[in-house]
Design a protein around this motif. Structure first.
Motif, PDB file in Angstrom:
ATOM      1  N   UNK A   1      -4.655  42.391 -80.410  1.00 26.32           N
ATOM      2  CA  UNK A   1      -5.105  41.145 -79.769  1.00 26.32           C
ATOM      3  C   UNK A   1      -5.804  40.230 -80.768  1.00 26.32           C
ATOM      4  N   UNK A   2      -5.621  38.938 -80.579  1.00 23.56           N
ATOM      5  CA  UNK A   2      -6.225  37.963 -81.500  1.00 23.56           C
ATOM      6  C   UNK A   2      -7.442  37.268 -80.896  1.00 23.56           C
ATOM      7  N   UNK A   3      -7.650  37.401 -79.612  1.00 25.44           N
ATOM      8  CA  UNK A   3      -8.859  36.838 -79.006  1.00 25.44           C
ATOM      9  C   UNK A   3     -10.075  37.676 -79.347  1.00 25.44           C
ATOM     10  N   UNK A   4     -11.243  37.050 -79.365  1.00 21.26           N
ATOM     11  CA  UNK A   4     -12.484  37.758 -79.682  1.00 21.26           C
ATOM     12  C   UNK A   4     -13.525  37.467 -78.608  1.00 21.26           C
ATOM     13  N   UNK A   5     -14.593  38.211 -78.626  1.00 23.91           N
ATOM     14  CA  UNK A   5     -15.658  38.003 -77.655  1.00 23.91           C
ATOM     15  C   UNK A   5     -16.308  36.636 -77.859  1.00 23.91           C
ATOM     16  N   UNK A   6     -16.702  36.051 -76.764  1.00 22.29           N
ATOM     17  CA  UNK A   6     -17.333  34.734 -76.846  1.00 22.29           C
ATOM     18  C   UNK A   6     -18.637  34.802 -77.632  1.00 22.29           C
ATOM     19  N   UNK A   7     -19.354  35.929 -77.543  1.00 18.00           N
ATOM     20  CA  UNK A   7     -20.605  36.068 -78.301  1.00 18.00           C
ATOM     21  C   UNK A   7     -20.339  35.967 -79.804  1.00 18.00           C
ATOM     22  N   UNK A   8     -19.198  36.510 -80.237  1.00 14.37           N
ATOM     23  CA  UNK A   8     -18.835  36.419 -81.663  1.00 14.37           C
ATOM     24  C   UNK A   8     -18.602  34.978 -82.072  1.00 14.37           C
ATOM     25  N   UNK A   9     -17.902  34.237 -81.216  1.00 18.61           N
ATOM     26  CA  UNK A   9     -17.647  32.823 -81.521  1.00 18.61           C
ATOM     27  C   UNK A   9     -18.958  32.039 -81.605  1.00 18.61           C
ATOM     28  N   UNK A  10     -19.853  32.308 -80.705  1.00 14.49           N
ATOM     29  CA  UNK A  10     -21.136  31.590 -80.705  1.00 14.49           C
ATOM     30  C   UNK A  10     -21.933  31.929 -81.960  1.00 14.49           C
ATOM     31  N   UNK A  11     -21.957  33.216 -82.317  1.00 14.01           N
ATOM     32  CA  UNK A  11     -22.709  33.628 -83.515  1.00 14.01           C
ATOM     33  C   UNK A  11     -22.146  32.957 -84.770  1.00 14.01           C
ATOM     34  N   UNK A  12     -20.823  32.998 -84.918  1.00 13.94           N
ATOM     35  CA  UNK A  12     -20.203  32.382 -86.096  1.00 13.94           C
ATOM     36  C   UNK A  12     -20.455  30.883 -86.102  1.00 13.94           C
ATOM     37  N   UNK A  13     -20.305  30.248 -84.930  1.00 12.83           N
ATOM     38  CA  UNK A  13     -20.532  28.812 -84.839  1.00 12.83           C
ATOM     39  C   UNK A  13     -21.942  28.416 -85.212  1.00 12.83           C
ATOM     40  N   UNK A  14     -22.913  29.200 -84.738  1.00 10.22           N
ATOM     41  CA  UNK A  14     -24.313  28.892 -85.066  1.00 10.22           C
ATOM     42  C   UNK A  14     -24.579  29.054 -86.554  1.00 10.22           C
ATOM     43  N   UNK A  15     -24.076  30.115 -87.130  1.00  8.52           N
ATOM     44  CA  UNK A  15     -24.265  30.327 -88.568  1.00  8.52           C
ATOM     45  C   UNK A  15     -23.598  29.225 -89.389  1.00  8.52           C
ATOM     46  N   UNK A  16     -22.405  28.849 -88.954  1.00 11.57           N
ATOM     47  CA  UNK A  16     -21.645  27.850 -89.682  1.00 11.57           C
ATOM     48  C   UNK A  16     -22.287  26.462 -89.601  1.00 11.57           C
ATOM     49  N   UNK A  17     -23.104  26.243 -88.588  1.00 11.09           N
ATOM     50  CA  UNK A  17     -23.741  24.930 -88.412  1.00 11.09           C
ATOM     51  C   UNK A  17     -25.172  24.899 -88.910  1.00 11.09           C
ATOM     52  N   UNK A  18     -25.610  26.001 -89.547  1.00  2.00           N
ATOM     53  CA  UNK A  18     -26.992  26.067 -90.031  1.00  2.00           C
ATOM     54  C   UNK A  18     -27.072  25.717 -91.511  1.00  2.00           C
ATOM     55  N   UNK A  19     -28.148  25.057 -91.914  1.00  3.22           N
ATOM     56  CA  UNK A  19     -28.395  24.871 -93.351  1.00  3.22           C
ATOM     57  C   UNK A  19     -28.833  26.197 -93.962  1.00  3.22           C
ATOM     58  N   UNK A  20     -29.006  26.248 -95.259  1.00  2.00           N
ATOM     59  CA  UNK A  20     -29.466  27.501 -95.882  1.00  2.00           C
ATOM     60  C   UNK A  20     -30.809  27.942 -95.317  1.00  2.00           C
ATOM     61  N   UNK A  21     -31.074  29.240 -95.383  1.00  2.00           N
ATOM     62  CA  UNK A  21     -32.360  29.735 -94.851  1.00  2.00           C
ATOM     63  C   UNK A  21     -33.561  29.054 -95.494  1.00  2.00           C
ATOM     64  N   UNK A  22     -33.473  28.731 -96.789  1.00  7.60           N
ATOM     65  CA  UNK A  22     -34.576  28.055 -97.467  1.00  7.60           C
ATOM     66  C   UNK A  22     -34.338  26.546 -97.462  1.00  7.60           C
TER      67      UNK A  22
END
Length: 1105
Positions: free
Chosen positions: A598-619
């Motif tokens: 299957x190629x679909x993934x859990x929605x929680x995974x999509x949200x986690x990746x999306x949040x990380x991808x939209x964040x600036x560096x930790x510092x």
């Protein structure tokens, strides 16, 4: 020389001491001269302190007089002047510590008659400078006059290449100077442990090093350390001395190389094999490189080469079983699927014990087409990938060797493109050894007509690679050069080139006549003894071996060949898998070949990746991001909160979810970090600190797989080949190459045609490479509009006239049997699924993906998370979910399309308020063609007119590919003639829309099937209702029809003649029409206004009812 003499003379005057010393040190002149000048500048110091045992007034007085004389000879009495001029005075010895920044002149004995402690005269200075210049001249230009050509007919078109005397003719040395001692500079190692040598010996040693059978080009290298390293390895006395055991090993290897070619010539005299005669030393050379590299820690060697010498390399370097090689000459049928390839294109993979070093070694020879240098970047990519998966960050365990022909090395641009990858951080393989089998001729073309440079290897100078030219008739010189090359690569991890200057004993191939075009060269070749005979004579003369030993070694190898030849005769089939160059151990075992994960993934995974991808560096407080990118990150975060995704976010989620699952992702191409259209921004740059970057996809999960996004050089040919080679190494990686614009991919057409499209069929080699090709007619002109998708579709291997049997595995069976996948997605969700499907498949296929430009920011080109979450999958066709799809019976027109034109069509439909009358369907996966879904949708809209709409011109785009397949899906079939129909297809086939009728044949099934296709082609056809040679049905002449596919039994192609080209018979009466731009030679117009007019006409035509 005059300037040096004047400067040194001035240095002895009191006015110029300090200035001259400063100038000399800055100018980089000889270190010892600089020290001598410094000593002269501060030559006065307390002699009493320096000489405690001779501190009387007499000694002090004499030295004071001497110092005064040095300043001005006229300032002392004439007797002192005569005494000092006679060079009989010696300064007192110095036992005291020398003061800082001072050296007494006695530290420099410049020879040439100067007495220690005395100031050197002008001739001594001139002569020493001249000797240094001579040494440098040999190092720079010695290769011009080296004895490199075994035939002694060719020499580079360079000045002064007739005699070694031309190197020092401009210096005023006579026979009386030949025995004079000269101090050797630090830039040479010819003296070994000796600090000075007679001039005669200096010249002899330089000639032996630089003007004998080896020519070294290295003085263009801008690293003093590297230049000195090369000098040391060639100039040190005794480096060319070999032990008797080493000589016998060279002889044995050369015997095998020569014997192999002789055996093939005897057994297969009329076969093309592209033998190595004239350059057989290449085989011992490769083995020497591998031996030394293995000793230095290398465990895997990946080789790429053209066809000349390939069989010999497979046999004697890789130790491929000889019977498998001989079987390739037998013309047997294959035991496995695929078209196969000619024997001199095949590759292999071998793991064996290196008997010289007693270490295990892996050897791979990558399969190569006749496009000689096309394999170069493929080898580099495969090498880089193996280094990556081994964690070999310095290239100490895995290395590449590229073998070239002389004409191709200088003539094909991919060599230059590949060379320029050698030091790029994300593409370097930490040094490649290039071996040029220099035949001194192209196919029939002399070097003087095939290159403008003196040497065929001059392209390597652009990357500061040292070039070692060597006479291929001197095995010991060749072995030394190979040893140096392997050590160079291990020391500096940079490229180097070995130019084996030999000849080609036969023509371009063994049945070619070279005397047509090179009569003088081949008259000389006919009289020239081969390298083995020359070397055997040399060893016999010096007593290393006997004539009987030479014959015994040759006879032993011929017996081995005879035994393998006899074994080959027992074979009944050839096996393509025996020649696989990139085996994937364990990948296919235990898998259902038709089950897709299957190629679909859990929605929680999509949200986690999306949040990380939209964040600036930790510092973020210290990391200054461009204000425009802060808005981009904020927009990404808003989409994640709304649970929708655009194109860039959908791609990132596909990458991130694969990284989470342990799948390495590598994205490469021009400007891919940012994206050509400034949409991706995977790498954020600190606005105040150079080289400070942040890549959020590398920090999604603590245990994720590595993610690499790499801006490449401005090359398509080499970089696409590199990524293809990278994808061959490990199936559990997603490797993507993105073109800056899809239009530019055609500069890599050789890689596309010869490797990606046909690689599995020819070489049983799968690849999951993804090509991202920006495509769309948006008024940007002819070179920024089309990826030429029609070319990829034209090379797709599914049959247009054959509807495969429908089943639950229809889609995956199509994918399994196709050579590649071509898609033009319109939603981020479909992009997400098709990228993940590349890894979910139980096999690997290349993916040609037309990617959008304007859709990257189109407000309607977005997908909800629900279309990417669990239970969702890739949609080969996206149906119309609007009013037309809800009431298909009232629909008047169905428009099939692909790509961004869908959004233009829906806009036009809305403007005309035809949402209920016109249905618009998107064909997302164009190849393999979704016959089943097209049939399903056509049956849904039974009363509607069917139209294919595309933005490309009629002779471009998908139309020529989809048209016959639409007709097949719409229950059209070809009529099959009586004489051509195989008996197995004599009755109607169930579960297909391709129907054949029963015919009565005058011949039995066995007789029909036993006839060769040529006989059937010209056979006269007499059956009921037809005349001899006349047409059978409609306008189809059966007597002229023949089918080469009647032996195929795979899913996408019929096993018989169900796809026979002839008159179409419509079973339903339905057809599909075309709407779009007219045919054109250009992909697009350069006029924006004309583009808009064409587009509006297209849309009006498509949507009108």
């Amino acid at each position: 020389m005059h300037r040096a003499h004047t400067a040194f003379s001035l240095a002895l005057s009191p006015m110029a001491h300090r200035n001259f010393a400063t100038w000399l040190l800055k100018s980089g002149t000889s270190q010892k001269l600089a020290k001598a000048t410094a000593a002269a500048a501060v030559r006065t110091y307390n002699s009493a302190a320096a000489e405690p045992f001779a501190n009387g007034s007499t000694a002090t007085y004499v030295e004071e007089m001497y110092n005064a004389w040095l300043r001005d000879p006229a300032s002392v009495h004439t007797s002192w002047d005569a005494y000092f001029r006679s060079n009989t005075y010696t300064s007192p010895p110095n036992l005291a510590p020398v003061q800082a920044n001072t050296l007494p002149l006695t530290a420099f004995n410049l020879g040439g008659g100067a007495v220690a402690g005395a100031a050197p005269d002008s001739k001594t200075i001139d002569d020493h400078l001249a000797v240094q210049a001579i040494i440098r001249s040999y190092q720079i230009r010695g290769h011009n006059i080296a004895h490199l050509d075994p035939l002694e007919i060719n020499s580079p078109e360079l000045p002064g290449n007739s005699s070694t005397k031309t190197i020092y003719a401009n210096f005023s040395f006579g026979e009386q100077d030949m025995e004079r001692q000269f101090k050797l500079p630090s830039t040479t190692f010819i003296g070994g442990d000796e600090a000075s040598l007679p001039l005669k010996e200096i010249l002899n040693r330089l000639e032996n090093v630089y003007c004998n059978k080896i020519g070294v080009e290295f003085m263009f290298i801008n690293s003093l350390e590297q230049c000195n390293w090369i000098r040391k390895h060639f100039e040190t006395p005794g480096v060319l001395n070999f032990s008797p055991e080493e000589k016998r090993l060279i002889l044995a290897r050369l015997t095998r190389a020569t014997g192999f070619e002789a055996f093939l010539a005897k057994k297969y005299s009329s076969e093309k094999r592209f033998g190595l005669e004239g350059c057989e030393i290449m085989i011992p050379a490769l083995k020497e490189i591998i031996d030394v590299s293995t000793e230095l820690g290398v465990e895997s060697v990946i080789m790429g080469m053209p066809h000349r010498g390939r069989l010999n390399t497979l046999a004697n370097v890789c130790r491929k079983p000889l019977n498998q090689i001989f079987t390739q000459f037998a013309g047997l049928e294959a035991a496995d699927d695929g078209s196969g390839d000619v024997k001199y294109h095949l590759g292999t993979y071998i793991e064996r014990l290196n008997r010289v070093t007693n270490k295990n070694i892996r050897l791979a020879v990558v399969a190569n087409p006749s496009h000689l240098e096309a394999v170069d970047p493929v080898v580099q990519g495969k090498t880089r990938a193996e280094q990556f998966y081994r964690g070999d960050q310095e290239g100490k365990k895995v290395m590449s060797i590229l073998i070239h022909g002389d004409a191709a090395f200088c003539g094909q641009g991919v060599v230059y493109e590949t060379m320029h990858l050698s030091d790029l951080p994300d593409y370097t393989t930490h040094g490649t050894i290039h071996v040029v089998a220099n035949n001194q001729i192209g196919f029939t073309t002399d070097p003087r007509f095939s290159r403008s440079s003196p040497y065929c290897t001059d392209v390597a100078r652009v990357v500061n690679a040292p070039i070692f030219h060597v006479n291929a008739d001197d095995p010991e010189a060749v072995m030394h050069v190979c040893k140096v090359a392997a050590e160079w690569r291990a020391t500096f991890h940079k490229d180097c080139v070995i130019d084996l200057v030999g000849y080609r004993r036969n023509g371009h191939n063994e049945i070619d006549e070279p005397m047509f075009t090179q009569p003088l060269m081949y008259q000389k070749i006919r009289k020239h003894k081969n390298c083995l005979d020359l070397y055997a004579d040399k060893l016999i003369a010096e007593g290393t071996v006997t004539g009987e030993e030479v014959k015994s070694v040759a006879a032993k190898y011929e017996n081995i060949c005879e035994e393998a030849f006899a074994l080959a005769k027992t074979e009944t089939h050839v096996k393509y898998k025996d020649w696989l160059d990139s085996p994937w151990s364990g990948f296919f075992e235990g898998k259902d070949p038709l089950k897709v994960a299957p190629t679909g993934v859990k929605e929680e995974t999509l949200i986690h990746i999306g949040n990380r991808f939209s964040m600036p560096p930790p510092n973020a407080a210290e990391f200054v991001i461009h204000k425009g990118l802060m808005r981009v990150l904020a927009a990404r975060k808003n989409m994640v909160d709304e649970k929708v995704t655009d194109w860039a976010l959908g791609e990132a989620m596909a990458f991130g979810s694969l990284l989470k699952e342990g799948i390495h992702v590598r994205l490469s191409g021009q400007d891919v970090e940012r994206g050509t259209f400034s949409h991706r921004h995977h790498v954020l740059h600190h606005q105040l600190v150079d080289k400070a970057t942040y890549n959020s996809l590398q920090h999604m999960y603590p245990d994720q797989a590595p993610y690499s996004v790499s801006n490449s050089s401005l090359s398509e040919y080499a970089v696409l080949g590199f990524e293809h080679g990278y994808s061959m190494t490990n199936p559990n990686a997603l490797v993507l190459w993105e073109a800056q614009f899809g239009d530019f991919s055609n500069t890599a057409q050789s890689i596309i045609d010869q490797f990606i499209s046909s690689g599995q069929s020819k070489w049983v080699r799968q690849s999951g490479l993804v090509m991202l090709l920006p495509h769309g007619m948006e008024g940007m002109g002819p070179e920024h509009s089309s990826c030429r998708v029609e070319r990829f579709l034209q090379m797709s291997s599914d049959d247009p006239d054959y509807f495969p049997p429908e089943s639950d595995e229809f889609a995956v069976r199509q994918l399994h049997d196709i050579n590649w996948i071509v898609a033009n997605c319109t939603t981020p969700a479909n992009l997400f699924h098709i990228l993940r499907r590349q890894i979910a498949l139980p096999f690997r296929k290349p993916l040609i993906l037309c990617t959008p430009k304007s859709l990257l920011r189109h407000p309607e080109a977005k997908s909800p998370f629900s279309e990417m979450s669990e239970g969702s999958e890739f949609q080969r066709i996206i149906p119309d979910n609007g009013p037309a799809g809800q009431n298909p019976g009232s629909v008047k027109k169905v428009v099939f399309c692909s790509g961004r034109v869908y959004y233009d069509l829906t806009k036009m439909r809305a403007e005309k308020q035809l949402e209920s009358d016109v249905a618009i369907l998107r064909v997302e996966q164009i190849s393999p063609f979704p016959f089943d879904l097209v049939k399903e949708q056509a049956n849904l809209y039974k009363n509607a007119e069917l139209v294919w709409a595309q933005e490309e011109h009629k002779n471009q785009g998908s139309w020529t590919y989809v048209q016959p397949r639409f007709l097949t899906a719409l229950n059209h079939s070809r009529d099959v003639s009586q004489s051509d129909e195989p008996m197995s297809f004599s009755k109607t086939t169930t579960n297909t829309t391709t129907t054949t009728t029963d015919h009565t044949n005058n011949e039995s099934a066995s007789e029909t099937e036993s006839k060769p296709w040529l006989s059937r082609m010209f056979a006269s056809n007499k059956s009921d209702g037809s005349t001899e040679g006349g047409p059978a049905t409609g306008d189809f002449n059966a007597a002229k029809h023949f089918d080469l596919k009647n032996v195929r039994h795979d899913f996408n192609r019929p096993a018989g003649n169900a796809a026979a080209p002839g008159a179409r018979i419509s079973k339903t009466g339905r057809k599909i029409s075309y709407t779009g731009r007219a045919a054109s030679a250009s992909t697009a117009t350069g006029s924006k206004a004309q583009h808009i007019r064409e587009l509006n006409a297209l849309l009006n035509d498509a949507i009108s009812t």
